[in-house]
Design a protein around this motif. Structure first.
Motif, PDB file in Angstrom:
ATOM      1  N   ASP A  52      74.396  89.804  29.248  1.00 23.35           N
ATOM      2  CA  ASP A  52      75.369  90.655  29.940  1.00 23.35           C
ATOM      3  C   ASP A  52      76.466  89.814  30.584  1.00 23.35           C
ATOM      4  O   ASP A  52      77.648  90.145  30.484  1.00 23.35           O
ATOM      5  N   VAL A  53      76.103  88.714  31.216  1.00 21.42           N
ATOM      6  CA  VAL A  53      77.097  87.831  31.833  1.00 21.42           C
ATOM      7  C   VAL A  53      77.970  87.191  30.764  1.00 21.42           C
ATOM      8  O   VAL A  53      79.198  87.126  30.897  1.00 21.42           O
ATOM      9  N   GLY A  61      84.175  77.382  27.918  1.00 19.43           N
ATOM     10  CA  GLY A  61      84.996  76.579  28.830  1.00 19.43           C
ATOM     11  C   GLY A  61      85.782  77.388  29.833  1.00 19.43           C
ATOM     12  O   GLY A  61      86.403  76.821  30.732  1.00 19.43           O
ATOM     13  N   THR A  62      85.770  78.702  29.735  1.00 18.85           N
ATOM     14  CA  THR A  62      86.559  79.515  30.669  1.00 18.85           C
ATOM     15  C   THR A  62      85.644  80.147  31.716  1.00 18.85           C
ATOM     16  O   THR A  62      85.236  79.485  32.653  1.00 18.85           O
ATOM     17  N   ALA A  63      85.343  81.399  31.587  1.00 16.89           N
ATOM     18  CA  ALA A  63      84.581  82.133  32.608  1.00 16.89           C
ATOM     19  C   ALA A  63      83.185  81.561  32.816  1.00 16.89           C
ATOM     20  O   ALA A  63      82.718  81.453  33.957  1.00 16.89           O
ATOM     21  N   ASP A 109      83.135  78.651  35.102  1.00 18.73           N
ATOM     22  CA  ASP A 109      83.279  79.060  36.502  1.00 18.73           C
ATOM     23  C   ASP A 109      81.968  79.603  37.072  1.00 18.73           C
ATOM     24  O   ASP A 109      81.633  79.339  38.229  1.00 18.73           O
ATOM     25  N   PHE A 110      81.212  80.361  36.271  1.00 15.88           N
ATOM     26  CA  PHE A 110      79.919  80.887  36.720  1.00 15.88           C
ATOM     27  C   PHE A 110      78.947  79.748  37.030  1.00 15.88           C
ATOM     28  O   PHE A 110      78.281  79.740  38.064  1.00 15.88           O
ATOM     29  N   VAL A 111      78.871  78.792  36.130  1.00 15.63           N
ATOM     30  CA  VAL A 111      77.962  77.662  36.317  1.00 15.63           C
ATOM     31  C   VAL A 111      78.390  76.842  37.532  1.00 15.63           C
ATOM     32  O   VAL A 111      77.554  76.444  38.352  1.00 15.63           O
ATOM     33  N   SER A 112      79.683  76.613  37.664  1.00 14.08           N
ATOM     34  CA  SER A 112      80.178  75.867  38.823  1.00 14.08           C
ATOM     35  C   SER A 112      79.855  76.563  40.126  1.00 14.08           C
ATOM     36  O   SER A 112      79.411  75.932  41.085  1.00 14.08           O
ATOM     37  N   SER A 113      80.071  77.890  40.173  1.00 12.77           N
ATOM     38  CA  SER A 113      79.796  78.607  41.416  1.00 12.77           C
ATOM     39  C   SER A 113      78.310  78.625  41.741  1.00 12.77           C
ATOM     40  O   SER A 113      77.924  78.687  42.915  1.00 12.77           O
ATOM     41  N   ILE A 124      77.479  73.956  41.557  1.00 12.61           N
ATOM     42  CA  ILE A 124      78.340  72.981  42.237  1.00 12.61           C
ATOM     43  C   ILE A 124      78.826  73.503  43.585  1.00 12.61           C
ATOM     44  O   ILE A 124      78.793  72.789  44.584  1.00 12.61           O
ATOM     45  N   ASP A 125      79.259  74.748  43.627  1.00 14.61           N
ATOM     46  CA  ASP A 125      79.778  75.349  44.851  1.00 14.61           C
ATOM     47  C   ASP A 125      78.961  76.579  45.251  1.00 14.61           C
ATOM     48  O   ASP A 125      79.494  77.685  45.348  1.00 14.61           O
ATOM     49  N   PRO A 126      77.668  76.419  45.510  1.00 11.72           N
ATOM     50  CA  PRO A 126      76.851  77.592  45.840  1.00 11.72           C
ATOM     51  C   PRO A 126      77.224  78.172  47.198  1.00 11.72           C
ATOM     52  O   PRO A 126      77.772  77.478  48.058  1.00 11.72           O
TER      53      PRO A 126
END
Length: 158
Positions: free
Chosen positions: A128-129, A141-143, A146-150, A153-155
Motif C-alpha cells: 500500500d505504501v 529514489g523519490t517518495a 523519503d519514507f525510509v529517511s523519515s 534517519i529523522d524519526p
C-alpha cells in the motif's frame, strides 16, 4: 481479464514474499502454517489483489511507454469496453474490497496464529505504501526514499 489475473497473481511473487517473511519466526510457524499459506487463504488472495491492482493503477502508463505487455488496466478496458478512468475507479473499488477481506481475516483468525496473519497484513501494508500515489518500487529514489529517511534517519522523537 481472468486469464491475465490468474498469471499476474503468481508473477507478483506475493505468496513467495509471504512465505519468506515467515522464515525465522521460530516455533509459531509450523509445517501446517506453510500448508495453510500455500492453500490460497482469503487473506493472501486479497493481498495479491491489492498488490497487483495497486501496482497496475500507478504504473501502467509508464509501462506502456516502455513497451511492456498489457497490464490489467488494458485487459479490463478491452474486455469491458470501459475508459481508463472507469477502469481505475473499478480497480480502486476492488482494492477496497480486498482490504475488507484482509481485515475480516485478521478480526476472526482461526486457521493460524495471529503473528502469521500479522506478517501477511504488514506485507500488504508495505505494498500500500509502495503503490499509494506512484510506483514507489520502480521509482524508489523519490517518495520511498523519503519514507525510509523519515523512519530511520529523522524519526519522530518519543
Amino acid at each position: 481479464m481472468e486469464e491475465y489475473m490468474a498469471v499476474a497473481m503468481v508473477t507478483s511473487a506475493y505468496a513467495m514474499l509471504a512465505a519468506t517473511s515467515l522464515v525465522g519466526m521460530g516455533s509459531v510457524v509450523t509445517k501446517d502454517s506453510f500448508e495453510w499459506l500455500f492453500s490460497g487463504p482469503k487473506i493472501v488472495k486479497a493481498s495479491e489483489i491489492i498488490c497487483r491492482l495497486a501496482d497496475d493503477i500507478v504504473s501502467h502508463k509508464s509501462e506502456q511507454k516502455r513497451g511492456h505487455v498489457a497490464s490489467s488496466i488494458e485487459c479490463y478496458m478491452k474486455q469491458h469496453g470501459t475508459t481508463e478512468q472507469e477502469t481505475v475507479h473499478e480497480f480502486r473499488k476492488q482494492v477496497s474490497h480486498a482490504w475488507k477481506d484482509v481485515n475480516e481475516e485478521c478480526l476472526f483468525p482461526t486457521a493460524v496464529p495471529m503473528p502469521i496473519l500479522t506478517r501477511i497484513l504488514n506485507l500488504a501494508r508495505v505494498i500500500d505504501v509502495l503503490y499509494k500515489d506512484e510506483d514507489g518500487y520502480t521509482n524508489a529514489g523519490t517518495a520511498l526514499k523519503d519514507f525510509v529517511s523519515s523512519l530511520l534517519i529523522d524519526p519522530v522523537p518519543m
